[in-house]
Design a protein around this motif. Structure first.
Motif, PDB file in Angstrom:
ATOM      1  N   VAL A  35     -19.506   3.519  -5.927  1.00  6.39           N
ATOM      2  CA  VAL A  35     -18.337   3.862  -6.731  1.00  6.39           C
ATOM      3  C   VAL A  35     -18.758   4.831  -7.822  1.00  6.39           C
ATOM      4  CG1 VAL A  35     -16.490   2.992  -8.197  1.00  6.39           C
ATOM      5  CG2 VAL A  35     -17.302   1.615  -6.274  1.00  6.39           C
ATOM      6  N   GLN A  36     -18.057   5.931  -7.924  1.00  5.97           N
ATOM      7  CA  GLN A  36     -18.281   6.926  -8.968  1.00  5.97           C
ATOM      8  C   GLN A  36     -16.964   7.145  -9.699  1.00  5.97           C
ATOM      9  OE1 GLN A  36     -19.860  10.404  -7.033  1.00  5.97           O
ATOM     10  NE2 GLN A  36     -21.752   9.386  -6.401  1.00  5.97           N
ATOM     11  N   ALA A  37     -16.796   6.449 -10.798  1.00 12.59           N
ATOM     12  CA  ALA A  37     -15.544   6.532 -11.550  1.00 12.59           C
ATOM     13  C   ALA A  37     -15.827   6.277 -13.014  1.00 12.59           C
ATOM     14  CB  ALA A  37     -14.525   5.514 -11.032  1.00 12.59           C
ATOM     15  N   GLY A  38     -15.248   7.120 -13.870  1.00 15.54           N
ATOM     16  CA  GLY A  38     -15.401   6.946 -15.300  1.00 15.54           C
ATOM     17  C   GLY A  38     -14.497   5.848 -15.817  1.00 15.54           C
ATOM     18  N   PRO A  39     -14.827   5.274 -16.966  1.00 17.82           N
ATOM     19  CA  PRO A  39     -14.009   4.183 -17.497  1.00 17.82           C
ATOM     20  C   PRO A  39     -12.653   4.641 -18.029  1.00 17.82           C
ATOM     21  CG  PRO A  39     -15.725   4.800 -19.054  1.00 17.82           C
ATOM     22  CD  PRO A  39     -15.998   5.580 -17.806  1.00 17.82           C
ATOM     23  N   ALA A  40     -12.481   5.953 -18.239  1.00 16.08           N
ATOM     24  CA  ALA A  40     -11.243   6.436 -18.862  1.00 16.08           C
ATOM     25  C   ALA A  40     -10.214   6.917 -17.860  1.00 16.08           C
ATOM     26  CB  ALA A  40     -11.566   7.579 -19.833  1.00 16.08           C
ATOM     27  N   VAL A  41     -10.480   6.757 -16.566  1.00 12.70           N
ATOM     28  CA  VAL A  41      -9.517   7.212 -15.551  1.00 12.70           C
ATOM     29  C   VAL A  41      -8.445   6.139 -15.384  1.00 12.70           C
ATOM     30  CG1 VAL A  41      -9.188   7.972 -13.189  1.00 12.70           C
ATOM     31  CG2 VAL A  41     -11.317   8.523 -14.392  1.00 12.70           C
ATOM     32  N   THR A  42      -7.225   6.469 -15.811  1.00  7.20           N
ATOM     33  CA  THR A  42      -6.105   5.524 -15.750  1.00  7.20           C
ATOM     34  C   THR A  42      -4.949   6.166 -15.003  1.00  7.20           C
ATOM     35  OG1 THR A  42      -6.768   4.640 -17.898  1.00  7.20           O
ATOM     36  CG2 THR A  42      -4.585   4.031 -17.099  1.00  7.20           C
ATOM     37  N   VAL A  43      -4.295   5.395 -14.158  1.00 11.54           N
ATOM     38  CA  VAL A  43      -3.167   5.897 -13.377  1.00 11.54           C
ATOM     39  C   VAL A  43      -1.932   5.070 -13.683  1.00 11.54           C
ATOM     40  CG1 VAL A  43      -4.637   6.758 -11.530  1.00 11.54           C
ATOM     41  CG2 VAL A  43      -3.739   4.435 -11.397  1.00 11.54           C
ATOM     42  N   GLN A  44      -0.773   5.680 -13.470  1.00 12.86           N
ATOM     43  CA  GLN A  44       0.503   4.981 -13.597  1.00 12.86           C
ATOM     44  C   GLN A  44       0.905   4.511 -12.207  1.00 12.86           C
ATOM     45  OE1 GLN A  44       1.830   4.346 -16.417  1.00 12.86           O
ATOM     46  NE2 GLN A  44       3.942   3.748 -16.059  1.00 12.86           N
ATOM     47  N   ALA A  45       0.713   3.228 -11.928  1.00 18.84           N
ATOM     48  CA  ALA A  45       0.931   2.728 -10.566  1.00 18.84           C
ATOM     49  C   ALA A  45       1.213   1.234 -10.621  1.00 18.84           C
ATOM     50  CB  ALA A  45      -0.286   3.014  -9.693  1.00 18.84           C
ATOM     51  N   ASP A  46       1.627   0.727  -9.458  1.00 20.02           N
ATOM     52  CA  ASP A  46       1.765  -0.707  -9.275  1.00 20.02           C
ATOM     53  C   ASP A  46       0.392  -1.246  -8.869  1.00 20.02           C
ATOM     54  OD1 ASP A  46       2.134  -3.198  -7.604  1.00 20.02           O
ATOM     55  OD2 ASP A  46       4.207  -2.901  -8.253  1.00 20.02           O
ATOM     56  N   PRO A  47      -0.174  -2.175  -9.616  1.00 23.13           N
ATOM     57  CA  PRO A  47      -1.550  -2.621  -9.324  1.00 23.13           C
ATOM     58  C   PRO A  47      -1.723  -3.155  -7.908  1.00 23.13           C
ATOM     59  CG  PRO A  47      -0.814  -3.443 -11.464  1.00 23.13           C
ATOM     60  CD  PRO A  47       0.385  -2.854 -10.802  1.00 23.13           C
ATOM     61  N   ASP A  48      -0.793  -3.971  -7.456  1.00 16.83           N
ATOM     62  CA  ASP A  48      -0.922  -4.552  -6.117  1.00 16.83           C
ATOM     63  C   ASP A  48      -0.803  -3.488  -5.035  1.00 16.83           C
ATOM     64  OD1 ASP A  48      -1.218  -7.065  -7.273  1.00 16.83           O
ATOM     65  OD2 ASP A  48       0.938  -7.494  -7.192  1.00 16.83           O
ATOM     66  N   ARG A  49       0.172  -2.581  -5.179  1.00 18.74           N
ATOM     67  CA  ARG A  49       0.366  -1.545  -4.160  1.00 18.74           C
ATOM     68  C   ARG A  49      -0.774  -0.529  -4.175  1.00 18.74           C
ATOM     69  NH1 ARG A  49       3.284  -4.476  -0.954  1.00 18.74           N
ATOM     70  NH2 ARG A  49       5.291  -5.109  -1.842  1.00 18.74           N
ATOM     71  N   LEU A  50      -1.304  -0.252  -5.355  1.00 19.53           N
ATOM     72  CA  LEU A  50      -2.450   0.658  -5.420  1.00 19.53           C
ATOM     73  C   LEU A  50      -3.657   0.039  -4.719  1.00 19.53           C
ATOM     74  CD1 LEU A  50      -3.853   3.208  -6.437  1.00 19.53           C
ATOM     75  CD2 LEU A  50      -4.299   2.008  -8.595  1.00 19.53           C
ATOM     76  N   ARG A  51      -3.900  -1.223  -4.979  1.00 19.88           N
ATOM     77  CA  ARG A  51      -5.015  -1.898  -4.316  1.00 19.88           C
ATOM     78  C   ARG A  51      -4.799  -1.943  -2.803  1.00 19.88           C
ATOM     79  NH1 ARG A  51      -9.156  -5.409  -5.582  1.00 19.88           N
ATOM     80  NH2 ARG A  51      -9.707  -6.894  -3.929  1.00 19.88           N
ATOM     81  N   GLN A  52      -3.574  -2.165  -2.380  1.00 25.28           N
ATOM     82  CA  GLN A  52      -3.289  -2.195  -0.946  1.00 25.28           C
ATOM     83  C   GLN A  52      -3.521  -0.831  -0.318  1.00 25.28           C
ATOM     84  OE1 GLN A  52       0.635  -3.572  -0.028  1.00 25.28           O
ATOM     85  NE2 GLN A  52       0.233  -3.749   2.155  1.00 25.28           N
ATOM     86  N   THR A  53      -3.133   0.233  -1.021  1.00 25.22           N
ATOM     87  CA  THR A  53      -3.363   1.588  -0.514  1.00 25.22           C
ATOM     88  C   THR A  53      -4.846   1.867  -0.349  1.00 25.22           C
ATOM     89  OG1 THR A  53      -1.324   2.399  -1.532  1.00 25.22           O
ATOM     90  CG2 THR A  53      -3.016   4.027  -1.002  1.00 25.22           C
TER      91      THR A  53
END
Length: 395
Positions: free
Chosen positions: A270-288
């Protein structure tokens, strides 16, 4: 509001603009040669010709009467003779006016017939084409009127509609066939297992029940995925959009699939910074993301799978990349089709987990329902890469 409804509304706006004016010409020329202006000019010209013709013939008749009945200077007329002369002149002028009106009416009728024929012929073709569509004929194509006006735009829109309907009809037939195939396979397995148990060929034990249970789970997942995909594409999916830390979501997903990845010979990073935030539904994003990772583990093992998240302007970009063989040229454009598999024989991963063939289609539908996009490509460094682009939370 769902992404699909937004696309439908945008398509309606484009069609309305297409009917108001056709592309490729300046707006001033479109207004100049529009159907409404053509009709206005034609009827104005017809009325003007009729008035000029009627007036000219009436005035000409009047002048003839005056010249014919002009009294001589040496002739004196009695009152009775003058009244008779006036009545005769009135009858002559009235007859000329009636003849002028008849000629003007005939001329207007001919001009109106020519104009209405030009206007009604494309409309009659459209009515005939609509009737053929209603009767079930597909691929109906109408000749396009030569003038750049609303009738031409309407005919072009009709031809595009028929092409789209034919494409959707073919897609629907293929979808029904795919659903029937995916339902028939587990049902056939269950039937053969049950009949073997009934005939005493196969013992009724835990292993047999486990196989039947697996096929039932496959059927249940297929039905669930179809319903979810229908809700997402129809804009009826309930979403709770909120700020979500993309890096934490990716790391949690990697931890949950670490054992499966190890069994498949895949290394997760995993390569992701701590400040990357998205406007999404948590469950649907995880499912995607889970569907994308499931695809990578299923078709790219063994190898490495990289999960990443970064910010680009007011959008956040999440990536899932594997180091497998990537997409074939003819498979990349069909990656998000329902039930499409690049390798039709690989319906299960190496651990035997069942696949409904809807994972990528669901991932795209869920992403678009949240206002984002999902794209696939062959990475220049090798392997396939999926890119999820979502909005960042408003500041």
């Amino acid at each position: 509001m769902g992404k699909t409804q937004e696309r439908l509304r945008a398509r309606r706006r484009v069609q309305l603009r297409h009917l108001e004016g056709w592309p490729g010409r300046p707006r001033g020329k479109r207004r100049r040669w529009g159907l409404r202006n053509r009709l206005g000019r034609a009827f104005t010209l017809t009325a003007l010709l009729a008035v000029i013709l009627t007036t000219g013939m009436t005035v000409g008749t009047t002048m003839q009467v005056l010249a014919q009945f002009r009294p001589e200077t040496s002739v004196t007329l009695t009152a009775a003779d003058w009244d008779a002369l006036v009545r005769q002149a009135g009858h002559t002028i009235m007859g000329g006016a009636i003849r002028a009106a008849i000629v003007s009416t005939l001329l207007s009728t001919v001009v109106a017939a020519l104009i209405t024929r030009q206007l009604t012929l494309p409309l009659l073709r459209l009515a005939d084409g609509a009737g053929r569509l209603q009767a079930g004929e597909r691929g109906v194509t109408l000749p396009v009127p030569p003038r750049n006006d609303e009738l031409r735009a309407l005919t072009l829109a009709f031809n595009e509609l028929t092409v789209s309907l034919a494409r959707q009809e073919a897609w629907r037939r293929g979808l029904v066939a795919d659903i029937a195939h995916d339902l028939r396979t587990p049902l056939s397995v269950m039937r053969s297992e049950i009949e073997a148990m009934q005939d005493g060929v196969q013992p009724l034990n835990g292993a047999a029940l486990g196989r039947l249970h697996g096929e039932v789970l496959l059927l249940a997942r297929l039905v669930t995925d179809l319903r979810l995909l229908s809700l997402a594409e129809g804009g009826a999916l309930s979403l709770a959009l909120q700020p979500v830390n993309a890096g934490e979501t990716l790391r949690a997903l990697a931890d949950a699939h670490a054992r499966r990845a190890a069994e498949a010979g895949v290394s997760l990073s995993v390569q992701a910074g701590p400040a990357v935030t998205v406007q999404a539904d948590p469950d649907r994003l995880r499912q995607t993301l889970q569907n994308l990772l499931d695809n990578a583990l299923r078709y790219a093992a063994p190898g490495a799978v990289e999960l990443g998240a970064a910010t680009s302007g007011d959008r956040a970009v999440l990536t899932v990349r594997d180091h497998g063989p990537g997409f074939a040229p003819d498979s990349l454009s069909r990656a998000f089709e329902r039930f499409y598999r690049a390798d039709a024989s690989r319906t299960r991963d190496p651990q035997g987990r069942a696949s409904s063939g809807l994972g990528l289609a669901i991932a795209r539908a869920l992403t678009e329902a949240q206002g984002g996009t999902l794209d696939a490509r062959n990475h220049p460094g090798g392997g396939a890469e999926f890119t999820v682009t979502l909005n960042t939370p408003p500041s």
